[in-house]
Design a protein around this motif. Structure first.
Motif, PDB file in Angstrom:
ATOM      1  N   VAL A 276      19.367  41.574 -11.981  1.00 42.97           N
ATOM      2  CA  VAL A 276      19.196  40.284 -12.656  1.00 42.97           C
ATOM      3  C   VAL A 276      19.845  39.194 -11.817  1.00 42.97           C
ATOM      4  N   MET A 277      19.076  38.140 -11.534  1.00 44.21           N
ATOM      5  CA  MET A 277      19.562  36.994 -10.749  1.00 44.21           C
ATOM      6  C   MET A 277      19.693  35.806 -11.687  1.00 44.21           C
TER       7      MET A 277
ATOM      8  N   THR B 168      28.571  29.130 -16.157  1.00 43.26           N
ATOM      9  CA  THR B 168      29.249  30.427 -16.097  1.00 43.26           C
ATOM     10  C   THR B 168      29.515  30.999 -17.480  1.00 43.26           C
ATOM     11  N   GLU B 169      30.009  30.166 -18.389  1.00 45.93           N
ATOM     12  CA  GLU B 169      30.380  30.677 -19.704  1.00 45.93           C
ATOM     13  C   GLU B 169      29.154  31.154 -20.488  1.00 45.93           C
ATOM     14  N   VAL B 170      27.999  30.523 -20.246  1.00 48.36           N
ATOM     15  CA  VAL B 170      26.785  30.921 -20.962  1.00 48.36           C
ATOM     16  C   VAL B 170      26.228  32.219 -20.377  1.00 48.36           C
ATOM     17  N   VAL B 171      26.257  32.344 -19.060  1.00 46.54           N
ATOM     18  CA  VAL B 171      25.836  33.594 -18.429  1.00 46.54           C
ATOM     19  C   VAL B 171      26.718  34.740 -18.918  1.00 46.54           C
ATOM     20  N   GLU B 172      28.028  34.498 -19.006  1.00 49.03           N
ATOM     21  CA  GLU B 172      28.937  35.543 -19.456  1.00 49.03           C
ATOM     22  C   GLU B 172      28.695  35.898 -20.916  1.00 49.03           C
ATOM     23  N   ARG B 173      28.364  34.903 -21.734  1.00 46.94           N
ATOM     24  CA  ARG B 173      28.058  35.183 -23.128  1.00 46.94           C
ATOM     25  C   ARG B 173      26.816  36.067 -23.242  1.00 46.94           C
TER      26      ARG B 173
ATOM     27  N   ARG C 291      25.807  38.204 -20.901  1.00 49.04           N
ATOM     28  CA  ARG C 291      25.931  39.407 -20.079  1.00 49.04           C
ATOM     29  C   ARG C 291      25.815  40.716 -20.875  1.00 49.04           C
ATOM     30  N   PRO C 292      26.400  40.842 -22.072  1.00 46.12           N
ATOM     31  CA  PRO C 292      26.252  42.120 -22.790  1.00 46.12           C
ATOM     32  C   PRO C 292      24.799  42.497 -23.051  1.00 46.12           C
TER      33      PRO C 292
ATOM     34  N   ASN D   8      21.952  47.102 -13.910  1.00 44.42           N
ATOM     35  CA  ASN D   8      23.233  47.551 -13.371  1.00 44.42           C
ATOM     36  C   ASN D   8      23.818  46.539 -12.390  1.00 44.42           C
ATOM     37  N   GLN D   9      23.102  45.407 -12.212  1.00 41.97           N
ATOM     38  CA  GLN D   9      23.616  44.307 -11.399  1.00 41.97           C
ATOM     39  C   GLN D   9      23.180  42.986 -12.028  1.00 41.97           C
ATOM     40  N   VAL D  10      24.136  42.249 -12.559  1.00 36.49           N
ATOM     41  CA  VAL D  10      23.881  40.898 -13.042  1.00 36.49           C
ATOM     42  C   VAL D  10      24.633  39.962 -12.116  1.00 36.49           C
ATOM     43  N   LEU D  11      23.904  39.263 -11.252  1.00 42.37           N
ATOM     44  CA  LEU D  11      24.508  38.410 -10.233  1.00 42.37           C
ATOM     45  C   LEU D  11      24.312  36.950 -10.603  1.00 42.37           C
ATOM     46  N   HIS D  12      25.424  36.218 -10.702  1.00 42.21           N
ATOM     47  CA  HIS D  12      25.360  34.795 -11.050  1.00 42.21           C
ATOM     48  C   HIS D  12      25.297  33.985  -9.759  1.00 42.21           C
ATOM     49  N   LEU D  13      24.177  33.275  -9.549  1.00 41.62           N
ATOM     50  CA  LEU D  13      23.938  32.560  -8.293  1.00 41.62           C
ATOM     51  C   LEU D  13      24.462  31.140  -8.286  1.00 41.62           C
TER      52      LEU D  13
END
Length: 272
Positions: free
Chosen positions: A132-133, A138-143, A145-146, A153-158
């Motif tokens: 996942v790209m 950041t805080e929304v991507v982390e929210r 993430r679950p 198996n890879q969530v990469l924040h660009l």
């Protein structure tokens, strides 16, 4: 966290199944009843309208084909965004123009848009191994993430919104360029009397190793079989990157265009 999903195709369906199996309360909408049949009896909740889907979603995942498809399911009086609560998150898994995602954020400022195109295909989604790209705050991507990690198996924040899309089309443009180079390499091998299958083994493990080389070898050392499956999508993605980054005169673009030509397609804006 309540999750909604729209786009139950060959890739979206196994993604949605992973979300359901992870225990998230999940609502699903599809144009065709047949798309919902595999989800009967496993805990997912089918809804009749996109408005219902939006109302039932704290995180809404969208995995449709293109920009028009994204707008069709999200915008308008019958779209899912009309009923989503303030602060909810919309995750765009479709590979689309970054501007499509940015405009959604501008037009729906009470929501959070994350662009998160994926790579790997349906078989990788089913085993939770997608790449996942992601682009967005950041805080929304982390929210989110679950949910994303149920099928990845890879969530990469660009970076900011649109960054995930730019990374995806860059990846796909490199793949297209490598397809052209692989077909030329196999043709050269044949001309020189080298065994093409042996060369395929070298490209699978040598210093010139290439996934594109494996794809071309598996398709009979040409792009004929790949063309109807991926030609149009690769042309779209190369066109998006050219629109964002130019690339005129670069080796990357010239090689990618050669591959598209071999598949009988052309990117938007190219000269026939």
């Amino acid at each position: 966290m309540r999750v909604g999903f729209v786009g139950l195709g060959s890739q979206g369906a196994p993604m949605a199944r992973r979300i359901v199996d992870a225990g998230f309360p999940t609502s699903l909408w599809a144009r065709r009843a047949a798309s919902l049949e595999p989800f009967h009896g496993i805990g997912a909740t089918p809804v009749d309208t996109l408005v219902e889907l939006g109302a039932a979603s704290d995180v809404l995942c969208v995995c449709v084909v293109d920009d028009n498809g994204v707008d069709d399911v999200l915008r308008g009086p019958d779209g899912a965004l009309q009923s989503m609560s303030d602060g909810s998150v919309v995750v765009i898994h479709s590979t689309v123009h970054p501007v499509t995602c940015v405009r959604l954020q501008e037009d729906f400022p009470h929501l959070y848009i994350v662009d998160a195109p994926v790579s790997g295909g349906g078989h990788m989604a089913a085993t939770g191994e997608l790449l996942v790209m992601a682009g967005g705050p950041t805080e929304v991507v982390e929210r989110s993430r679950p949910v994303l990690e149920t099928y990845s198996n890879q969530v990469l924040h660009l970076g900011p919104l649109g960054s995930g899309q730019e990374a995806k089309v860059l990846n796909n443009t490199i793949f297209a360029a490598q397809l052209a180079m692989a077909t030329e390499a196999y043709a050269l091998a044949a001309e020189r009397g080298l065994d093409q299958q042996a060369l395929a083994a070298i490209l699978a493990s040598g210093s010139g190793r290439s996934y594109a080389g494996e794809v071309v070898a598996g398709g009979g050392f040409n792009l004929d079989g790949l063309a109807p499956l991926a030609g149009g999508l690769l042309a779209k993605d190369v066109g998006i990157l050219v629109d964002r980054a130019g690339l005129a005169g670069t080796a990357l673009l010239m090689a990618a265009d050669r591959a598209l030509e071999q598949m009988g397609v052309s990117r938007p804006g190219s000269t026939p």
